[in-house]
Design a protein around this motif. Structure first.
Motif, PDB file in Angstrom:
ATOM      1  N   THR B 143       0.858  -1.186   0.000  1.00 53.56           N
ATOM      2  CA  THR B 143       0.000   0.000   0.000  1.00 53.56           C
ATOM      3  C   THR B 143       0.891   1.232   0.000  1.00 53.56           C
ATOM      4  N   LEU B 144       0.376   2.336  -0.515  1.00 56.57           N
ATOM      5  CA  LEU B 144       1.151   3.573  -0.514  1.00 56.57           C
ATOM      6  C   LEU B 144       1.453   4.027   0.913  1.00 56.57           C
ATOM      7  N   TRP B 145       0.488   3.815   1.833  1.00 56.71           N
ATOM      8  CA  TRP B 145       0.731   4.236   3.224  1.00 56.71           C
ATOM      9  C   TRP B 145       1.897   3.461   3.818  1.00 56.71           C
ATOM     10  N   GLY B 146       1.934   2.172   3.558  1.00 58.09           N
ATOM     11  CA  GLY B 146       3.003   1.358   4.106  1.00 58.09           C
ATOM     12  C   GLY B 146       4.373   1.812   3.649  1.00 58.09           C
ATOM     13  N   ALA B 147       4.415   2.453   2.465  1.00 55.30           N
ATOM     14  CA  ALA B 147       5.693   2.861   1.906  1.00 55.30           C
ATOM     15  C   ALA B 147       6.327   4.029   2.658  1.00 55.30           C
ATOM     16  N   PHE B 148       5.553   4.725   3.519  1.00 57.54           N
ATOM     17  CA  PHE B 148       6.195   5.839   4.220  1.00 57.54           C
ATOM     18  C   PHE B 148       5.795   5.986   5.687  1.00 57.54           C
ATOM     19  N   LEU B 149       4.697   5.337   6.093  1.00 58.51           N
ATOM     20  CA  LEU B 149       4.180   5.567   7.441  1.00 58.51           C
ATOM     21  C   LEU B 149       5.204   5.371   8.570  1.00 58.51           C
ATOM     22  N   PRO B 150       6.048   4.329   8.532  1.00 58.14           N
ATOM     23  CA  PRO B 150       6.984   4.135   9.644  1.00 58.14           C
ATOM     24  C   PRO B 150       7.968   5.291   9.818  1.00 58.14           C
TER      25      PRO B 150
END
Lengths: 314, 280
Positions: B143-150
């Motif tokens: 997911t796009l969120w997973g690509a930067f959330l951390p």
């Protein structure tokens, strides 16, 4: 600290009905915790927990649905020629980048900062451009420039000196050279800027009084410039060591994947990626990660100790 | 920088020539890839990348093939979305935290600041495996969120904002409180405008980092329509060289927006990219 409702009502922000709940908004005791809350959440979820979990995993064999405690087995298994090769490659790469990327930008910064230099801002801007380009694009460019064909740019260049074409990416020494060239290309402008910032913090009066005492350029460089650049040099050294030991993407792009002939481009992180993600051995990969962490921490510690950074408080 | 006129002496000429050569060397790879993007991919495969100019074979065909590729502009769109989302959120969060650490005296202040420094010291590579596992359990893989959330609450900007706010005058904060401004209101309406220069350089740092980010998105993003530009391009790089048209022209299109931004906002690029060196 609770403010009265009528006071807030008559205020600039007023107009709103101030209820007891809104008074939280005025609390100076609570406010800092609201401000730092994003960090606390992110730290616990995306840092502390993963660090804890990787330490635990490094003592386990982790397969989907099946986890067994194996004690130090993962660490014992690290004693293998492939891992040694990765450590050796990463270490050579780090040392070479330090040898180039500390002295060269330092000297260039001194030149750029000198009164005799023209078009300073222009050159400062141009040397910085490589740092803007993604490693992926750089990898593609350098892979093709160092291609094995006689007509690839670097073979054309050495051809000018009558040398035979080289398959740059097929031997350990030339492929290390290519990685070093990429690192130099990418970071020379950034390090130059760090040193330049350091130089511009040195008060001019120091040089003027040294000149009155008849100090030569060399004496001024070694007695004023070098010692006063120590803090920024230590910073650059530290980030370079970390950067060197965590290098991976450069090699990944240069070899079109995490695979190179005889592992000549394999780094520690490449090994971590291979074991942990490509082979799915999360436990063993974690042990590689912890080893990398201990290695970089140890080197940083020795280096800071060597430079006497623990002696004085800021 | 002082703008006093310098005379052309022997040493100033040699310094000038030295930097001219250095600049030429540093711009050469860029020049080579732009030139290469105009050549047919079969030429690139056969001859490698070089500076030969042969107008007979040069064309914009590679750029046209980008439009025929089913995914290239999807990757472009994904990269833009991730970069915008990441930059906005990361500036919001890190400015809040940096502000909180700089303005208030509270019990955990030093502990939290020390933790910020710890996060800054530990490279991502060491925790990428457990983070990968975490993404699976949070259903954030691919997911796009997973690509930067951390990484959205980023330590370096927190550090930078903290230093910046520490240097701002704070006498009028109490005046604002007397006038009935809430603590959040003080931050949003009074301090945020004052922090504008710090926002500019951190926006550049975060946006550039996100645009060029590779390792983490490589781990999280899997399906072709979810990839970002760098990951997508890297999938086109094969030992057989059959995708050189997309690869080279696509690379050039990926760096052009950055170069344009750099021309206009150079000062903030340089401030942002060297933020780690600010005095603690």
């Amino acid at each position: 600290m609770v403010r009265s409702g009528s006071r807030a009502e008559s205020s600039l922000t007023g107009g709103k009905q101030v209820t007891k709940r809104n008074n939280i908004l005025y609390s100076q005791k609570l406010a800092p915790y609201i401000f730092v809350l994003p960090f606390i959440i992110s730290f616990c979820l995306f840092f502390a927990y993963p660090v804890y979990s990787t330490v635990i995993m490094s003592f386990q064999e982790v397969f989907p649905g099946q986890v067994t405690f194996v004690g130090l087995d993962n660490y014992k298994e690290l004693w293998n020629p492939t891992f040694f090769k990765a450590v050796k490659n990463s270490t050579i790469y780090t040392v070479l980048t330090l040898l180039v990327l500390i002295p060269v930008p330092l000297v260039l910064a001194v030149f750029l900062n000198s009164k005799k230099m023209k078009a300073k801002n222009f050159f400062r801007s141009v040397t910085f451009i490589p740092a803007l380009i993604s490693i992926v694009v750089l990898g593609i460019i350098f892979r093709l420039m160092f291609g094995g064909q006689e007509t690839a740019l670097m073979n054309q260049f050495i051809g000018l000196f009558g040398l035979e074409k080289i398959a740059w990416l097929n031997s350990a020494s030339t492929s290390m050279l290519v990685l070093l060239v990429i690192a130099t290309f990418r970071w020379i402008g950034v390090n130059l800027l760090y040193f330049l910032a350091g130089l511009q913090n040195i008060p001019h009066s120091l040089y003027e009084s040294a000149e009155i005492d008849g100090a030569s350029t060399w004496v001024k460089f070694t007695r004023i410039t070098m010692p006063l650049l120590k803090p920024i040099s230590i910073y650059v050294l530290t980030i370079s060591i970390y950067g060197g030991y965590s290098m991976f993407v450069e090699s990944y792009m240069l070899y079109a994947g995490n695979k190179s002939p005889n592992d000549i481009g394999l780094t520690i992180v490449g090994y971590l990626y291979r074991t942990g993600l490509e082979k799915g051995e999360l436990g063993f990969g974690s042990a590689v990660g912890i080893t990398l962490l201990l290695l970089t921490l140890a080197i940083t510690f020795i280096q800071l100790k060597f430079f006497g950074m623990f002696k004085r408080e800021e | 920088m002082n703008h006093q006129r310098t005379k052309w002496t022997l040493s100033s000429v040699s310094l000038f020539v030295l930097f001219l050569l250095l600049s030429a060397l540093l711009l050469l790879p860029l020049f080579a890839i732009i030139l290469g993007s105009l050549k047919p991919s079969t030429e690139l495969l056969r001859f490698g990348l070089n500076l030969n100019i042969d107008t007979a074979v040069m064309s914009f065909k590679n750029y046209i093939s980008l439009f025929k590729d089913p995914f290239y502009f999807t990757w472009y769109k994904n990269s833009i979305m991730i970069t915008v989302l990441f930059t906005v959120l990361s500036l919001l969060f890190s400015s809040m935290v940096g502000y909180g650490l700089a303005v208030y005296k509270f019990r955990l202040r030093n502990v939290i600041f020390a933790l910020v420094l710890v996060v800054m010291m530990i490279p991502l590579e060491i925790i990428m495996l457990p983070l990968y596992k975490l993404m699976i359990s949070l259903h954030l893989m691919d997911t796009l969120w997973g690509a930067f959330l951390p990484f959205v609450v980023a330590p370096l900007p927190i550090f930078f904002f903290r230093q910046y706010v520490s240097g701002l005058p704070k006498d009028f904060l109490d005046a604002a409180r007397v006038d009935g401004c809430t603590e959040i209101g003080i931050f949003l309406r009074i301090m945020m405008p004052l922090m504008a220069p710090a926002f500019s350089s951190m926006a550049i740092l975060q946006a550039l980092g996100s645009w060029n980010n590779f390792l983490w998105p490589l781990i999280v993003l899997k399906s072709n329509e979810m990839l970002t530009l760098p990951i997508g391009l890297s999938t086109k790089l094969t030992p057989y060289g059959n995708n050189y048209d997309i690869l080279i022209a696509g690379s050039v299109l990926a760096i052009i927006p950055i170069l344009l931004f750099y021309i206009f906002f150079q000062k903030y690029f340089i401030e942002g990219m060297t933020a780690g060196g600010v005095k603690g």
